[in-house]
Design a protein around this motif. Structure first.
Motif, PDB file in Angstrom:
ATOM      1  N   ARG A 183       9.242  -2.014  -7.516  1.00 14.96           N
ATOM      2  CA  ARG A 183       8.811  -2.253  -8.879  1.00 14.96           C
ATOM      3  C   ARG A 183       9.012  -0.974  -9.690  1.00 14.96           C
ATOM      4  N   PRO A 184       8.968  -1.061 -11.030  1.00 17.66           N
ATOM      5  CA  PRO A 184       9.117   0.167 -11.823  1.00 17.66           C
ATOM      6  C   PRO A 184       8.013   1.183 -11.561  1.00 17.66           C
ATOM      7  N   TRP A 185       6.857   0.701 -11.127  1.00 17.40           N
ATOM      8  CA  TRP A 185       5.736   1.608 -10.867  1.00 17.40           C
ATOM      9  C   TRP A 185       5.664   2.071  -9.415  1.00 17.40           C
ATOM     10  N   GLY A 186       6.447   1.457  -8.520  1.00 23.25           N
ATOM     11  CA  GLY A 186       6.383   1.819  -7.108  1.00 23.25           C
ATOM     12  C   GLY A 186       6.927   0.712  -6.241  1.00 23.25           C
ATOM     13  N   ALA A 187       6.097   0.144  -5.367  1.00 25.62           N
ATOM     14  CA  ALA A 187       6.558  -0.901  -4.463  1.00 25.62           C
ATOM     15  C   ALA A 187       5.386  -1.742  -4.002  1.00 25.62           C
ATOM     16  N   ILE A 188       5.698  -2.982  -3.641  1.00 31.53           N
ATOM     17  CA  ILE A 188       4.717  -3.882  -3.052  1.00 31.53           C
ATOM     18  C   ILE A 188       5.326  -4.460  -1.781  1.00 31.53           C
ATOM     19  N   GLU A 189       4.572  -4.404  -0.690  1.00 36.85           N
ATOM     20  CA  GLU A 189       5.082  -4.823   0.612  1.00 36.85           C
ATOM     21  C   GLU A 189       4.133  -5.836   1.236  1.00 36.85           C
TER      22      GLU A 189
ATOM     23  N   VAL B 180      -8.445   1.423  -1.381  1.00 39.60           N
ATOM     24  CA  VAL B 180      -7.606   2.613  -1.505  1.00 39.60           C
ATOM     25  C   VAL B 180      -7.527   3.304  -0.146  1.00 39.60           C
ATOM     26  N   VAL B 181      -6.319   3.553   0.335  1.00 37.68           N
ATOM     27  CA  VAL B 181      -6.143   4.240   1.617  1.00 37.68           C
ATOM     28  C   VAL B 181      -5.529   5.624   1.437  1.00 37.68           C
ATOM     29  N   LYS B 182      -4.987   5.909   0.241  1.00 38.27           N
ATOM     30  CA  LYS B 182      -4.427   7.235  -0.018  1.00 38.27           C
ATOM     31  C   LYS B 182      -4.386   7.464  -1.522  1.00 38.27           C
ATOM     32  N   GLY B 183      -4.815   8.654  -1.961  1.00 40.12           N
ATOM     33  CA  GLY B 183      -4.729   8.997  -3.366  1.00 40.12           C
ATOM     34  C   GLY B 183      -5.929   8.511  -4.168  1.00 40.12           C
ATOM     35  N   THR B 184      -5.732   8.465  -5.491  1.00 33.81           N
ATOM     36  CA  THR B 184      -6.794   8.088  -6.421  1.00 33.81           C
ATOM     37  C   THR B 184      -6.294   6.990  -7.346  1.00 33.81           C
TER      38      THR B 184
ATOM     39  N   THR C 171       2.146   0.646  -3.374  1.00 30.30           N
ATOM     40  CA  THR C 171       2.365   2.078  -3.567  1.00 30.30           C
ATOM     41  C   THR C 171       2.677   2.310  -5.036  1.00 30.30           C
ATOM     42  N   VAL C 172       1.903   3.169  -5.684  1.00 28.98           N
ATOM     43  CA  VAL C 172       2.060   3.442  -7.109  1.00 28.98           C
ATOM     44  C   VAL C 172       2.431   4.914  -7.289  1.00 28.98           C
ATOM     45  N   ARG C 173       3.536   5.167  -7.970  1.00 29.44           N
ATOM     46  CA  ARG C 173       3.998   6.537  -8.185  1.00 29.44           C
ATOM     47  C   ARG C 173       3.011   7.325  -9.039  1.00 29.44           C
ATOM     48  N   PRO C 174       2.931   8.662  -8.877  1.00 32.91           N
ATOM     49  CA  PRO C 174       2.076   9.481  -9.732  1.00 32.91           C
ATOM     50  C   PRO C 174       2.392   9.256 -11.210  1.00 32.91           C
ATOM     51  N   GLY C 175       1.359   9.005 -11.998  1.00 29.15           N
ATOM     52  CA  GLY C 175       1.522   8.793 -13.426  1.00 29.15           C
ATOM     53  C   GLY C 175       1.926   7.392 -13.817  1.00 29.15           C
ATOM     54  N   ALA C 176       2.221   6.534 -12.851  1.00 30.21           N
ATOM     55  CA  ALA C 176       2.669   5.169 -13.161  1.00 30.21           C
ATOM     56  C   ALA C 176       1.483   4.208 -13.177  1.00 30.21           C
TER      57      ALA C 176
ATOM     58  N   ARG D 291      -6.224  -3.669 -14.665  1.00 35.25           N
ATOM     59  CA  ARG D 291      -5.116  -2.714 -14.784  1.00 35.25           C
ATOM     60  C   ARG D 291      -5.274  -1.677 -13.701  1.00 35.25           C
ATOM     61  N   LEU D 292      -4.156  -1.270 -13.091  1.00 34.03           N
ATOM     62  CA  LEU D 292      -4.166  -0.286 -12.010  1.00 34.03           C
ATOM     63  C   LEU D 292      -3.285   0.888 -12.396  1.00 34.03           C
ATOM     64  N   GLU D 293      -3.792   2.109 -12.230  1.00 30.85           N
ATOM     65  CA  GLU D 293      -3.052   3.315 -12.615  1.00 30.85           C
ATOM     66  C   GLU D 293      -3.251   4.387 -11.557  1.00 30.85           C
ATOM     67  N   ASN D 294      -2.218   5.217 -11.369  1.00 33.75           N
ATOM     68  CA  ASN D 294      -2.319   6.381 -10.493  1.00 33.75           C
ATOM     69  C   ASN D 294      -2.381   7.631 -11.363  1.00 33.75           C
ATOM     70  N   PRO D 295      -3.559   8.219 -11.550  1.00 35.73           N
ATOM     71  CA  PRO D 295      -3.672   9.422 -12.380  1.00 35.73           C
ATOM     72  C   PRO D 295      -3.410  10.712 -11.616  1.00 35.73           C
ATOM     73  N   GLY D 296      -3.170  10.602 -10.304  1.00 35.67           N
ATOM     74  CA  GLY D 296      -3.054  11.786  -9.474  1.00 35.67           C
ATOM     75  C   GLY D 296      -1.639  12.321  -9.360  1.00 35.67           C
ATOM     76  N   ARG D 297      -1.468  13.275  -8.451  1.00 35.60           N
ATOM     77  CA  ARG D 297      -0.180  13.931  -8.241  1.00 35.60           C
ATOM     78  C   ARG D 297       0.512  13.498  -6.959  1.00 35.60           C
ATOM     79  N   ILE D 298      -0.129  12.650  -6.187  1.00 38.05           N
ATOM     80  CA  ILE D 298       0.488  12.119  -4.976  1.00 38.05           C
ATOM     81  C   ILE D 298       0.537  10.597  -5.101  1.00 38.05           C
ATOM     82  N   PRO D 299       1.417   9.935  -4.336  1.00 37.67           N
ATOM     83  CA  PRO D 299       1.473   8.472  -4.423  1.00 37.67           C
ATOM     84  C   PRO D 299       0.126   7.849  -4.073  1.00 37.67           C
ATOM     85  N   LEU D 300      -0.210   6.799  -4.809  1.00 41.76           N
ATOM     86  CA  LEU D 300      -1.403   6.008  -4.534  1.00 41.76           C
ATOM     87  C   LEU D 300      -1.014   4.856  -3.619  1.00 41.76           C
ATOM     88  N   GLU D 301      -1.751   4.680  -2.532  1.00 43.59           N
ATOM     89  CA  GLU D 301      -1.527   3.546  -1.649  1.00 43.59           C
ATOM     90  C   GLU D 301      -2.827   2.770  -1.507  1.00 43.59           C
ATOM     91  N   LEU D 302      -2.720   1.458  -1.630  1.00 48.02           N
ATOM     92  CA  LEU D 302      -3.898   0.625  -1.434  1.00 48.02           C
ATOM     93  C   LEU D 302      -3.511  -0.687  -0.768  1.00 48.02           C
TER      94      LEU D 302
END
Length: 484
Positions: free
Chosen positions: A376-382, A417-421, A396-401, A448-459
């Motif tokens: 996806r433009p924001w990351g990936a869904i599996e 949430v298993v990784k990130g914020t 998985t949501v990219r930082p800032g996406a 709405r879901l957002e990754n405000p952090g600097r590492i990928p968000l995984e949930l």
């Protein structure tokens, strides 16, 4: 005087002979098969390296022509190369290479002037980048003076699966006049071609000025020129995307660069069409057996990728994406494993793999179209699990996406949430979740879901309800560059 050069990367095709890795929604040009980068990324970097060896040539950011459905894959792979200033031309449907090049040339003339275009497929392997750049520099100099240049791949065997180019007299240095495009030959004819020294494999790479192509396509295929001009004139720019007008493009006939123009223009004007030999470890990587040409094997000529164990195996290609694969006492096999499919084929049947993809398509099965992991433009869904009235996904949501605000009428969702914020908006409430924290999204609630952090968000997302189809979604657009 500096020659402006615009790389035009044609990113079409479905690569069905490389199934199950290549799928219609994720074709081979987006795969990293010979290096850490995808074939598309290697194509872009190959041309950009020209500036280092030919200071008189100034390559711009590439102009990539792709299908609408691949737009975010292309954008993300260019972003990884820090080529965000590239223009991505979106085709509503496939019309072959002649309309794609015509649209690209019209845009280049509009936005740059009249640059030399380096027109290349996105799915080739060229291992000797230095030789490629040296040959490209020669071709660009010829094209700047009005010639149409193409690369003839120096043949290494009597190949029956490629088209050929027939070269005539010498024009300049190693450059020869291009006399004819030749269809795929039988074995005896291919052997004669190889012995003559006048034939080379058709690379599908063309170097010419934008105005030269537009004049030629208007002369030989005015119907394509007229339709493409209309689709560009009525098209619209959306950040890095240029969307061709779908109505006009549907009216455009489909044809290739070779058939529409090149076969007709060859020999019409002396010295106008030329061929340069390219001996740079080239492969079009059209099917699994081609990997033996570009990938070093072990002492038994086995090529492996991933978690693989071999014993007494010879001449095997084993590609493991998701699981451990062991092969004992086998020879001449192609084994390709993904999370949802397994291919086992004799090496001699490598060109026939496309029949499997066609079977799956005819049966309406998803394995021909996409992988379990969807970009996806924001990351990936599996997808990691399904059952009656539930679906489990890893997001998985990219930082800032962010995933745009949406709601579902028939399903609820639990997020862990298993990784990130994660920054989550649920109706009017906004809050943060960190690792091992969770939340619940009821049916019919905007979220709405957002990754405000600097590492990928995984949930982990657990969907439950009476209907889990992807069409059960109501979006509330927030940005032209995002899409849930």
């Amino acid at each position: 005087m500096t020659i402006p050069l615009t790389p035009v990367v044609l990113s079409g095709g479905s690569g069905t002979r490389l199934w199950p890795l290549s799928r219609e929604a994720y074709p081979k040009q987006f795969l990293a098969l010979t290096s850490d980068r995808s074939l598309l990324q290697e194509t872009v970097l190959r041309v950009q390296a020209l500036a280092e060896v030919a200071p008189g040539i100034s390559p711009s950011s590439p102009l990539v022509v792709c299908n609408e459905v691949h737009r975010f894959l292309v954008a993300e792979q260019l972003r990884q190369l820090q080529r965000e200033q590239s223009t991505i031309v979106l085709e509503p449907s496939g019309r072959n290479t002649a309309p794609a090049l015509t649209a690209a040339a019209l845009l280049a003339v509009r936005e740059v002037g009249d640059p030399v275009l380096a027109v290349m497929p996105s799915d080739h392997v060229i291992k000797n980048r230095e030789e490629f750049c040296a040959t490209l520099a020669e071709a660009v100099a010829l094209a700047a003076e009005g010639a149409i240049a193409t690369f003839g791949i120096v043949p290494t065997r009597p190949e029956t699966g490629f088209g050929y180019l027939r070269a005539g007299r010498n024009v300049q240095g190693r450059t020869r006049a291009l006399e004819a495009f030749v269809e795929k030959p039988d074995l005896n004819t291919a052997q004669a071609y190889l012995a003559s020294g006048d034939y080379s494999w058709n690379s599908g790479i063309f170097i010419l000025r934008a105005s030269v192509w537009l004049d030629a396509i208007e002369q030989f295929r005015p119907d394509i020129f007229t339709a493409c001009k209309a689709t560009v004139d009525r098209g619209s720019r959306d950040a890095d995307f240029f969307r061709l007008d779908p109505t006009s493009f549907e009216d455009c006939p489909a044809d290739s660069i070779d058939y529409a123009v090149m076969e007709k223009i060859v020999g019409q004007t002396p010295n106008r069409t030329v061929v340069l030999p390219l001996d740079a470890d080239w492969s079009d990587l059209g099917a699994w057996p081609a990997l033996w040409e570009v990938t070093p094997g072990d002492e038994n000529n086995n090529i492996t990728h991933g978690d693989v164990f071999l014993k007494a195996a010879k001449n095997c290609l084993i590609h493991a994406e998701d699981r451990f694969v062991a092969a004992l006492g086998v020879e001449d096999l192609i084994i390709a494993e993904t999370a949802d499919a397994l291919l086992v084929a004799h090496k001699g049947m490598g060109q026939q793999v496309k029949v499997v993809a066609q079977y799956l398509k005819d049966q309406g099965r998803p394995e021909y179209l996409q992988h379990l992991k969807i970009h996806r433009p924001w990351g990936a869904i599996e997808s990691i699990g399904t059952g009656e009235r539930y679906q489990v996904n890893r997001l998985t949501v990219r930082p800032g996406a962010f995933v745009t605000t949406q709601l579902h009428h028939h399903r609820a969702e639990h997020w862990v949430v298993v990784k990130g914020t994660a920054r989550i908006t649920r109706d009017e409430e906004t809050f943060l979740l960190t690792e091992n924290q969770s939340t619940y999204i009821p049916v019919g609630v905007k979220h709405r879901l957002e990754n405000p952090g600097r590492i990928p968000l995984e949930l982990i997302e657990v969907q439950s309800g009476a209907y889990l189809g992807e069409d059960d979604i109501q979006r509330f657009p927030e940005s032209k560059n995002q899409d849930g």
